[in-house]
Motif scaffolding. Sequence first.
Motif, PDB file in Angstrom:
ATOM      1  N   VAL A 440      54.746  33.192  14.914  1.00  0.00           N
ATOM      2  CA  VAL A 440      53.975  32.503  15.951  1.00  0.00           C
ATOM      3  C   VAL A 440      54.325  33.068  17.323  1.00  0.00           C
ATOM      4  CG1 VAL A 440      53.616  30.289  17.114  1.00  0.00           C
ATOM      5  CG2 VAL A 440      53.675  30.387  14.623  1.00  0.00           C
ATOM      6  N   GLY A 441      55.626  33.274  17.571  1.00  0.00           N
ATOM      7  CA  GLY A 441      56.035  33.870  18.834  1.00  0.00           C
ATOM      8  C   GLY A 441      55.436  35.250  19.045  1.00  0.00           C
ATOM      9  N   ALA A 442      55.391  36.057  18.001  1.00  0.00           N
ATOM     10  CA  ALA A 442      54.790  37.391  18.108  1.00  0.00           C
ATOM     11  C   ALA A 442      53.311  37.297  18.437  1.00  0.00           C
ATOM     12  CB  ALA A 442      55.005  38.149  16.800  1.00  0.00           C
ATOM     13  N   ALA A 443      52.604  36.349  17.826  1.00  0.00           N
ATOM     14  CA  ALA A 443      51.175  36.181  18.097  1.00  0.00           C
ATOM     15  C   ALA A 443      50.940  35.752  19.546  1.00  0.00           C
ATOM     16  CB  ALA A 443      50.591  35.147  17.134  1.00  0.00           C
ATOM     17  N   VAL A 444      51.796  34.877  20.053  1.00  0.00           N
ATOM     18  CA  VAL A 444      51.656  34.434  21.440  1.00  0.00           C
ATOM     19  C   VAL A 444      51.863  35.609  22.389  1.00  0.00           C
ATOM     20  CG1 VAL A 444      52.707  32.998  23.234  1.00  0.00           C
ATOM     21  CG2 VAL A 444      52.293  32.044  20.961  1.00  0.00           C
ATOM     22  N   LEU A 445      52.840  36.447  22.117  1.00  0.00           N
ATOM     23  CA  LEU A 445      53.105  37.593  22.982  1.00  0.00           C
ATOM     24  C   LEU A 445      52.015  38.647  22.898  1.00  0.00           C
ATOM     25  CD1 LEU A 445      56.924  37.782  22.366  1.00  0.00           C
ATOM     26  CD2 LEU A 445      55.828  37.362  24.566  1.00  0.00           C
ATOM     27  N   LEU A 446      51.424  38.802  21.716  1.00  0.00           N
ATOM     28  CA  LEU A 446      50.288  39.717  21.601  1.00  0.00           C
ATOM     29  C   LEU A 446      49.114  39.206  22.437  1.00  0.00           C
ATOM     30  CD1 LEU A 446      49.664  42.347  20.125  1.00  0.00           C
ATOM     31  CD2 LEU A 446      48.642  40.998  18.288  1.00  0.00           C
ATOM     32  N   THR A 447      48.924  37.884  22.451  1.00  0.00           N
ATOM     33  CA  THR A 447      47.899  37.294  23.315  1.00  0.00           C
ATOM     34  C   THR A 447      48.220  37.556  24.780  1.00  0.00           C
ATOM     35  OG1 THR A 447      47.540  35.534  21.688  1.00  0.00           O
ATOM     36  CG2 THR A 447      46.718  35.152  23.917  1.00  0.00           C
ATOM     37  N   ALA A 448      49.514  37.460  25.143  1.00  0.00           N
ATOM     38  CA  ALA A 448      49.920  37.749  26.518  1.00  0.00           C
ATOM     39  C   ALA A 448      49.591  39.187  26.903  1.00  0.00           C
ATOM     40  CB  ALA A 448      51.414  37.490  26.684  1.00  0.00           C
ATOM     41  N   ALA A 449      49.776  40.123  25.976  1.00  0.00           N
ATOM     42  CA  ALA A 449      49.437  41.526  26.250  1.00  0.00           C
ATOM     43  C   ALA A 449      47.948  41.680  26.524  1.00  0.00           C
ATOM     44  CB  ALA A 449      49.865  42.407  25.076  1.00  0.00           C
ATOM     45  N   ALA A 450      47.135  40.954  25.743  1.00  0.00           N
ATOM     46  CA  ALA A 450      45.688  41.023  25.947  1.00  0.00           C
ATOM     47  C   ALA A 450      45.297  40.439  27.301  1.00  0.00           C
ATOM     48  CB  ALA A 450      44.975  40.276  24.820  1.00  0.00           C
ATOM     49  N   VAL A 451      45.913  39.311  27.662  1.00  0.00           N
ATOM     50  CA  VAL A 451      45.612  38.701  28.959  1.00  0.00           C
ATOM     51  C   VAL A 451      46.061  39.609  30.099  1.00  0.00           C
ATOM     52  CG1 VAL A 451      46.116  36.738  30.465  1.00  0.00           C
ATOM     53  CG2 VAL A 451      45.727  36.364  28.023  1.00  0.00           C
ATOM     54  N   ALA A 452      47.165  40.319  29.915  1.00  0.00           N
ATOM     55  CA  ALA A 452      47.683  41.200  30.966  1.00  0.00           C
ATOM     56  C   ALA A 452      46.722  42.337  31.293  1.00  0.00           C
ATOM     57  CB  ALA A 452      49.037  41.771  30.550  1.00  0.00           C
ATOM     58  N   THR A 453      45.858  42.700  30.360  1.00  0.00           N
ATOM     59  CA  THR A 453      44.872  43.750  30.661  1.00  0.00           C
ATOM     60  C   THR A 453      43.862  43.293  31.707  1.00  0.00           C
ATOM     61  OG1 THR A 453      43.400  43.065  28.855  1.00  0.00           O
ATOM     62  CG2 THR A 453      45.091  44.694  28.331  1.00  0.00           C
ATOM     63  N   LEU A 454      43.802  41.981  31.962  1.00  0.00           N
ATOM     64  CA  LEU A 454      42.881  41.448  32.966  1.00  0.00           C
ATOM     65  C   LEU A 454      43.448  41.515  34.372  1.00  0.00           C
ATOM     66  CD1 LEU A 454      41.672  38.238  31.073  1.00  0.00           C
ATOM     67  CD2 LEU A 454      40.558  40.474  31.176  1.00  0.00           C
ATOM     68  N   LEU A 455      44.723  41.880  34.502  1.00  0.00           N
ATOM     69  CA  LEU A 455      45.305  42.010  35.829  1.00  0.00           C
ATOM     70  C   LEU A 455      44.582  43.100  36.611  1.00  0.00           C
ATOM     71  CD1 LEU A 455      49.080  41.848  34.881  1.00  0.00           C
ATOM     72  CD2 LEU A 455      47.822  40.127  36.188  1.00  0.00           C
ATOM     73  N   PRO A 456      44.333  42.888  37.896  1.00  0.00           N
ATOM     74  CA  PRO A 456      43.671  43.922  38.693  1.00  0.00           C
ATOM     75  C   PRO A 456      44.493  45.199  38.710  1.00  0.00           C
ATOM     76  CG  PRO A 456      43.721  41.834  39.875  1.00  0.00           C
ATOM     77  CD  PRO A 456      44.610  41.671  38.674  1.00  0.00           C
ATOM     78  N   SER A 457      43.832  46.308  38.826  1.00  0.00           N
ATOM     79  CA  SER A 457      44.502  47.602  38.887  1.00  0.00           C
ATOM     80  C   SER A 457      44.021  48.343  40.133  1.00  0.00           C
ATOM     81  CB  SER A 457      44.168  48.421  37.643  1.00  0.00           C
ATOM     82  OG  SER A 457      44.815  49.669  37.668  1.00  0.00           O
ATOM     83  N   PRO A 458      44.920  49.003  40.874  1.00  0.00           N
ATOM     84  CA  PRO A 458      46.361  49.049  40.626  1.00  0.00           C
ATOM     85  C   PRO A 458      47.044  47.814  41.192  1.00  0.00           C
ATOM     86  CG  PRO A 458      45.873  50.401  42.538  1.00  0.00           C
ATOM     87  CD  PRO A 458      44.531  49.876  42.020  1.00  0.00           C
ATOM     88  N   THR A 459      48.117  47.391  40.537  1.00  0.00           N
ATOM     89  CA  THR A 459      48.934  46.293  41.048  1.00  0.00           C
ATOM     90  C   THR A 459      50.260  46.886  41.477  1.00  0.00           C
ATOM     91  OG1 THR A 459      49.629  45.866  38.781  1.00  0.00           O
ATOM     92  CG2 THR A 459      47.888  44.482  39.672  1.00  0.00           C
ATOM     93  N   ARG A 460      50.229  47.561  42.610  1.00  0.00           N
ATOM     94  CA  ARG A 460      51.408  48.295  43.079  1.00  0.00           C
ATOM     95  C   ARG A 460      52.158  47.471  44.113  1.00  0.00           C
ATOM     96  NH1 ARG A 460      50.352  53.772  41.805  1.00  0.00           N
ATOM     97  NH2 ARG A 460      48.180  54.110  41.272  1.00  0.00           N
ATOM     98  N   THR A 461      53.424  47.769  44.282  1.00  0.00           N
ATOM     99  CA  THR A 461      54.175  47.139  45.351  1.00  0.00           C
ATOM    100  C   THR A 461      53.654  47.658  46.671  1.00  0.00           C
ATOM    101  OG1 THR A 461      55.806  48.880  45.139  1.00  0.00           O
ATOM    102  CG2 THR A 461      56.293  46.823  44.018  1.00  0.00           C
ATOM    103  N   ALA A 462      53.603  46.743  47.667  1.00  0.00           N
ATOM    104  CA  ALA A 462      52.944  47.090  48.912  1.00  0.00           C
ATOM    105  C   ALA A 462      53.880  47.195  50.101  1.00  0.00           C
ATOM    106  CB  ALA A 462      51.858  46.043  49.224  1.00  0.00           C
ATOM    107  N   ALA A 463      55.146  46.874  49.929  1.00  0.00           N
ATOM    108  CA  ALA A 463      56.061  46.895  51.064  1.00  0.00           C
ATOM    109  C   ALA A 463      57.447  47.268  50.588  1.00  0.00           C
ATOM    110  CB  ALA A 463      56.090  45.517  51.743  1.00  0.00           C
TER     111      ALA A 463
END
Length: 500
Positions: A440-463
């Motif tokens: 179950v934990g592995a499935a939740v983390l795989l879902t987290a990986a899929a959600v992380a693809t929705l993060l805007p790109s690039p997400t770079r440090t700015a300062a």
Amino acid sequence: MTDKRSATVWTFVVTSITAFMVALDNLVVTTALPQIRDDLGAGLEGLEWVVNAYTLPFAVLLLTGAALGDRLGRRAVFATGLGVFTLGSLGAALAPSIEALIAARAMQGVGAALVLPLSLTLLSAAVPPERRGAALGVWGAMSGLAVAVGPLVGGAITEGASWQWIFWLNVPIGLVTVPLALRRLTESRGPAGRLDLPGVAIISAGLLGVTLGLVRGESHGWTSPAVLTSLLAGAAGVGAFIAWERRVARRGGSPMLPMALFRRRGFAAVNAVSLLFSVGMFGSIFLLAQALQNVFDYSPLEAGIRTLPWTAMPLLIAPIAGPLSDRIGGRPLIVAGMAIEAVSLAWLATILDTGADYAGLVPPFVLAGVGMALFFVPVASVALGSVPAEQEGLASGTNNAMRELGGVLGVAVLASVFAANGGYGSPGAFVDGTRPALWVGAAVLLTAAAVATLLPSPTRTAAPARTAASATPAAPATPAAAATPAAPRALPVVGRPSSV
């Protein structure tokens, strides 16, 4: 040494020590759980609350603690929180029953919610701008070190003395640092907005109801009136909190958590990933830390040593991942980290057996540590980069609170899966319960990986301040508001590894 320099040194010492102590108490208890179960006659439900009673008030009161510091004085609230944490530690050390221990752990969580965000703000205000990045990096490294050595320290103390000494350790530190804080730290305040106390009460009741239902579901029956009532009331409380926060914002007030922030894709995605990360990882750690003793018959110290390939790995990977995050942005690292975490838990679920050799557990433990580092290093900058500069403090506090809440839900959910399939009756029964929980934990983390693809790109440090903050797995991100010599607005810490 000038008075100003002396004040800076004392601020660094006091805030770093307290950050280490608060972070240590997140994981130090994990290797002591089997002994607590034996000494106090606790069941699985009681052990869950030993962990969750700390993290739940920590998560709920984190933003409120920062706001109280702005309003009443950061030094005063910091010292008060440290006193509450010390009293909670004393109560835990003297606890004659599992119920008393749970109540004391809740007091510790309240104190931690006041201490940790204000320790960062006090330090940021005391350090000259040209040295701030280095100071905050060391502060963050102290928290990261506490997470890495937490199970080891807990195992050593439990084996060498008793589990009560895990909490006794905090008492003399608190007795020394409280007067030091009052005498040596400089008082400061921030914008004194109205406190959203109704919002705190509503979300506290809602989350308590959800957690209570999840913890009791397996033992009382998922369709029992008590469990259903708790889950439904908790869900209603969360819904009421969302409605209340929107109402406060519409009337021009100061909501605890502006819901409008979640309309931003980056903000919503990074907080969803943070929540899922903690559900999968720290729910698994809760069981695996016990498995080393209950299944493989290691002593508490031996079990603590054997967690190091996992917990210490972020300290080794962070110096590599930090510069890489600056070059390619945070999204690729977070996606990769979540995927690696999922693989590590699936691997553990496949090989975990009563006859397994510890050497076979080391590779997935190392993978899990690498995945944690790839998440912890960029998540602060990603969270802060998802909102305007004036809302960075709120974004950081929200992200940290989401990770704490994920830990609460992870322990409750995965422990329920464990109880439905196994138990403490024998090593084989413990393995039977742990395997499906890890899946179950592995499935939740795989879902987290899929959600992380929705993060805007690039997400770079700015300062530069953010770059310095990403140099360690626990380093806090420093917003522009904290980069002036004047006392910044209270900033709840981001980047500290979440707790079990």
